[in-house]
Structures are given as structure tokens and as C-alpha cells.
Enzyme design. Structure first.
Site, PDB file in Angstrom:
ATOM      1  N   ASN A  16       0.837  -1.213   0.000  1.00 13.22           N
ATOM      2  CA  ASN A  16       0.000   0.000   0.000  1.00 13.22           C
ATOM      3  C   ASN A  16       0.866   1.256   0.000  1.00 13.22           C
ATOM      4  OD1 ASN A  16      -3.016  -0.465   0.103  1.00 13.22           O
ATOM      5  ND2 ASN A  16      -2.283  -1.994   1.570  1.00 13.22           N
ATOM      6  N   ARG A  93       0.933  -1.818  14.922  1.00 13.03           N
ATOM      7  CA  ARG A  93       0.852  -1.445  16.338  1.00 13.03           C
ATOM      8  C   ARG A  93      -0.344  -0.546  16.584  1.00 13.03           C
ATOM      9  NH1 ARG A  93       4.485  -2.680  19.684  1.00 13.03           N
ATOM     10  NH2 ARG A  93       6.110  -3.876  18.673  1.00 13.03           N
ATOM     11  N   ILE A  94      -0.816  -0.584  17.820  1.00  7.37           N
ATOM     12  CA  ILE A  94      -1.894   0.330  18.189  1.00  7.37           C
ATOM     13  C   ILE A  94      -1.252   1.536  18.855  1.00  7.37           C
ATOM     14  CG2 ILE A  94      -3.942   0.606  19.623  1.00  7.37           C
ATOM     15  CD1 ILE A  94      -4.473  -2.374  19.191  1.00  7.37           C
ATOM     16  N   LEU A  95      -1.455   2.690  18.292  1.00  6.90           N
ATOM     17  CA  LEU A  95      -0.847   3.909  18.838  1.00  6.90           C
ATOM     18  C   LEU A  95      -1.668   4.392  20.036  1.00  6.90           C
ATOM     19  CD1 LEU A  95      -0.085   5.602  15.411  1.00  6.90           C
ATOM     20  CD2 LEU A  95       1.611   4.669  17.016  1.00  6.90           C
ATOM     21  N   ASN A 109      -5.947   5.351   7.966  1.00  4.95           N
ATOM     22  CA  ASN A 109      -5.513   3.947   7.953  1.00  4.95           C
ATOM     23  C   ASN A 109      -6.300   3.195   6.886  1.00  4.95           C
ATOM     24  OD1 ASN A 109      -4.330   1.457   8.956  1.00  4.95           O
ATOM     25  ND2 ASN A 109      -6.314   1.009   9.894  1.00  4.95           N
ATOM     26  N   HIS A 111      -7.880  -0.553   6.097  1.00  5.14           N
ATOM     27  CA  HIS A 111      -8.229  -1.807   6.768  1.00  5.14           C
ATOM     28  C   HIS A 111      -8.816  -2.763   5.732  1.00  5.14           C
ATOM     29  CE1 HIS A 111      -9.386  -4.514   9.947  1.00  5.14           C
ATOM     30  NE2 HIS A 111     -10.596  -4.589   9.424  1.00  5.14           N
ATOM     31  N   SER A 138     -11.475  -0.561   3.536  1.00  7.52           N
ATOM     32  CA  SER A 138     -11.951   0.751   3.977  1.00  7.52           C
ATOM     33  C   SER A 138     -10.758   1.624   4.315  1.00  7.52           C
ATOM     34  CB  SER A 138     -12.798   0.620   5.256  1.00  7.52           C
ATOM     35  OG  SER A 138     -13.798  -0.365   5.128  1.00  7.52           O
ATOM     36  N   GLU A 145      -9.824   3.980  19.371  1.00 15.56           N
ATOM     37  CA  GLU A 145     -10.289   2.580  19.296  1.00 15.56           C
ATOM     38  C   GLU A 145      -9.865   1.987  17.958  1.00 15.56           C
ATOM     39  OE1 GLU A 145     -11.486   1.268  21.964  1.00 15.56           O
ATOM     40  OE2 GLU A 145     -11.499   3.249  22.911  1.00 15.56           O
ATOM     41  N   ASP A 147      -9.548   0.387  14.456  1.00 13.64           N
ATOM     42  CA  ASP A 147     -10.388   0.207  13.261  1.00 13.64           C
ATOM     43  C   ASP A 147     -11.786   0.794  13.437  1.00 13.64           C
ATOM     44  OD1 ASP A 147      -8.246  -1.209  12.150  1.00 13.64           O
ATOM     45  OD2 ASP A 147      -9.004  -3.132  12.876  1.00 13.64           O
ATOM     46  N   ALA A 175      -7.796  -3.934  -4.806  1.00 13.93           N
ATOM     47  CA  ALA A 175      -8.724  -2.820  -4.540  1.00 13.93           C
ATOM     48  C   ALA A 175      -8.076  -1.809  -3.588  1.00 13.93           C
ATOM     49  CB  ALA A 175     -10.031  -3.349  -3.957  1.00 13.93           C
TER      50      ALA A 175
HETATM   51  C1  GRF Z   1      -3.068  -4.574   4.013  1.00 14.75           C
HETATM   52  O1  GRF Z   1      -3.999  -5.571   3.701  1.00 14.75           O
HETATM   53  C2  GRF Z   1      -3.699  -3.510   4.865  1.00 14.75           C
HETATM   54  O2  GRF Z   1      -5.040  -3.279   4.587  1.00 14.75           O
HETATM   55  C3  GRF Z   1      -3.561  -4.086   6.247  1.00 14.75           C
HETATM   56  O3  GRF Z   1      -2.311  -4.734   6.259  1.00 14.75           O
HETATM   57  C4  GRF Z   1      -1.971  -5.108   4.935  1.00 14.75           C
HETATM   58  C5  GRF Z   1      -0.652  -4.478   4.652  1.00 14.75           C
HETATM   59  O4  GRF Z   1      -0.143  -4.843   3.405  1.00 14.75           O
HETATM   60  N1  GRF Z   1      -3.721  -3.063   7.253  1.00 14.75           N
HETATM   61  P1  GRF Z   1       1.033  -4.003   2.754  1.00 14.75           P
HETATM   62  O5  GRF Z   1       2.163  -3.954   3.778  1.00 14.75           O
HETATM   63  O6  GRF Z   1       0.503  -2.650   2.427  1.00 14.75           O
HETATM   64  O7  GRF Z   1       1.431  -4.795   1.534  1.00 14.75           O
END
Ligand code: GRF
Length: 235
Positions: A16, A93-95, A109, A111, A138, A145, A147, A175
Site C-alpha cells: 500500500n 501497532r496500536i498507537l 488507515n 483496513h 476501507s 479505538e 479500526d 482494490a
Molecule cells: C493490508 O492488507 C492492509 O489493509 C492491512 O495490512 C496489509 C498491509 O499490506 N492493514 P502491505 O504492507 O501494504 O502490503
């Protein structure tokens, strides 16, 4: 146009992150990627970022005496990069609440599920087990909290007959790579913002056609193999 200085946080392969870097390579894109921070020294994404000429920093929890000290180090690095937007991309990690509240409205973020369904981990396996026919991803503003923050944009994909966790993950990931640049662009342009716990798409209020750009609908016809599967189950 001043492009919004964006820092990406990763923990792993960084696909990503790579999609965001690729989008920002276009000088007309409203965000520029000024740094990548990883909490893991061996994250594959670090090498990719460096190969694109982007500054990287490793900030590991184990190198800090407390969670607060770790969060402070992240905050200092973000400030050091001159970050205006923070994009979490596979950051595991959870910040802490303080850090998240400080950056609220400027931290997003991605998800791999259609929130609010399937928060947390193993989203694809859980989607298959639940028998949903539509799954997806998303992009949301980050709140304390996990996600749970207001949704900015979503992309849906079909769950096909015979899918397993890996085939479904691959379809969702494609996607993700389209959705995240779109959503970061909206935030960077000020077209999507957070107010009182909600996403505001003010720009789109009287523009229904553009408003649909925060939704990507399933399009099974684009995937030949999926189409073949559909044909098999159509009487
Ligand atoms: C992705 O599926 C993202 O939605 C999730 O962790 C994965 C990370 O993949 N939070 P990458 O490191 O971006 O390839």
C-alpha cells in the site's frame, strides 16, 4: 498548489505504501510522501521506499522503555519530517490515545474489510467463514479505538465460489491499491475531513456524481476467472 507532506507508517511488505508513493510521483497529486517510518527493521517496505529516494526511519518498541516513550519517538519523527498527514499502511501497532488525539483528522488507515464488519486481524478468513458475498477494504480516520474511526472511502469486491483466504486477500489487495491513493488524495485536498467524530465530504454535498468516488463497487466482469466461476453457477 502546496502538496500535503505525508509520512507513511509500515510494519511489513509495504505494497500500500508503494501504491501511495506511485500516486504521489505525479506532481499534480495533492500529497507528497516525505518519509516512511517502520516499527520493524526488517520490513521489506523500507528498501522499496529507499529505492524511490524516500527517507526512512526505524522506530522499534523494544528500543523504548515504555509505550509512552515509543509514542513520543513516533511523534518526534513525524514532526521532524514536517508531516501534515500520517498514513498507516499495514502498520501493526496500536498507537496510544494521546498520539492519536494529537493527530486526529490528519491520520488515516487502510483496513482490509468493509468496516464496521471484521475489525482486527484475519479479516479474509473471517469473511469466508461468515459466508459474506461482498467483502472489501476501507480507509478511515484513525481514532483511539482500533479500526473504529470515521470511514472516508470503501471498495467492495465479490467473494467468489471456491475462494480461500489467499485468493480473497489478493482480490482485496488490488482494490486497496486503488482505494488508498484515492482516499489520501481526498484528505490532502481537503475534500474529506473529520469533524465531531464524522467524516465530512462537504465538497460533494451538491455533486452526487463526484460523491460516488468514495465508493468503489464490485465489478466481477473485470476478472475473467471470476466470470468463468459465475458462469458455472448460473443456471
Ligand atoms: C493490508 O492488507 C492492509 O489493509 C492491512 O495490512 C496489509 C498491509 O499490506 N492493514 P502491505 O504492507 O501494504 O502490503
Amino acid at each position: 498548489m502546496s502538496r500535503k507532506r505525508t509520512v507513511i507508517l509500515i510494519s511489513g511488505r509495504g505494497s500500500n505504501m508503494t501504491a501511495l508513493i506511485a500516486a504521489a510521483a505525479d506532481p499534480t497529486y495533492p500529497a507528497e510522501i516525505v518519509g516512511v517510518i517502520s516499527d520493524r527493521a526488517n520490513a521489506a517496505g523500507l528498501g522499496i521506499a529507499q529505492s524511490r529516494g524516500i527517507a526512512t526511519k526505524v522506530i522499534q518498541r523494544a528500543d523504548h522503555p515504555s509505550k509512552d516513550a515509543y509514542d513520543a519517538a513516533i511523534d518526534a519523527a513525524l514532526t521532524g519530517f514536517g508531516a501534515e498527514i500520517v498514513a498507516l499502511a499495514g502498520y501493526m501497532r496500536i498507537l496510544g490515545r494521546g498520539l492519536v488525539e494529537k493527530w486526529q483528522g490528519r491520520m488515516i488507515n487502510i483496513h482490509p474489510a468493509l468496516l464496521p464488519a471484521f475489525k482486527g486481524l484475519d479479516t479474509h478468513a473471517r469473511a469466508i467463514r461468515a459466508g459474506v458475498r461482498i467483502h472489501g477494504c476501507s480507509v478511515h480516520f484513525v481514532t483511539p479505538e482500533m479500526d473504529d474511526g470515521p470511514i472516508i472511502a470503501q471498495a467492495a469486491v465479490p467473494v467468489m465460489i471456491g475462494d480461500n483466504e489467499d485468493t480473497l486477500a489478493a482480490r482485496v489487495l488490488k482494490a486497496e491499491h486503488r482505494l488508498y491513493p484515492l482516499a489520501l488524495g481526498l484528505v490532502a485536498e481537503g475534500k474529506a475531513s473529520m469533524d465531531k467524530g464524522h467524516t465530512v465530504l462537504a465538497h460533494f454535498a451538491d455533486d452526487a456524481e463526484n460523491a460516488s468516488s468514495v465508493v468503489m463497487a464490485p465489478d466481477p466482469l473485470r476478472e475473467e476467472t471470476d466470470l468463468e466461476q459465475l458462469a458455472r453457477i448460473t443456471p
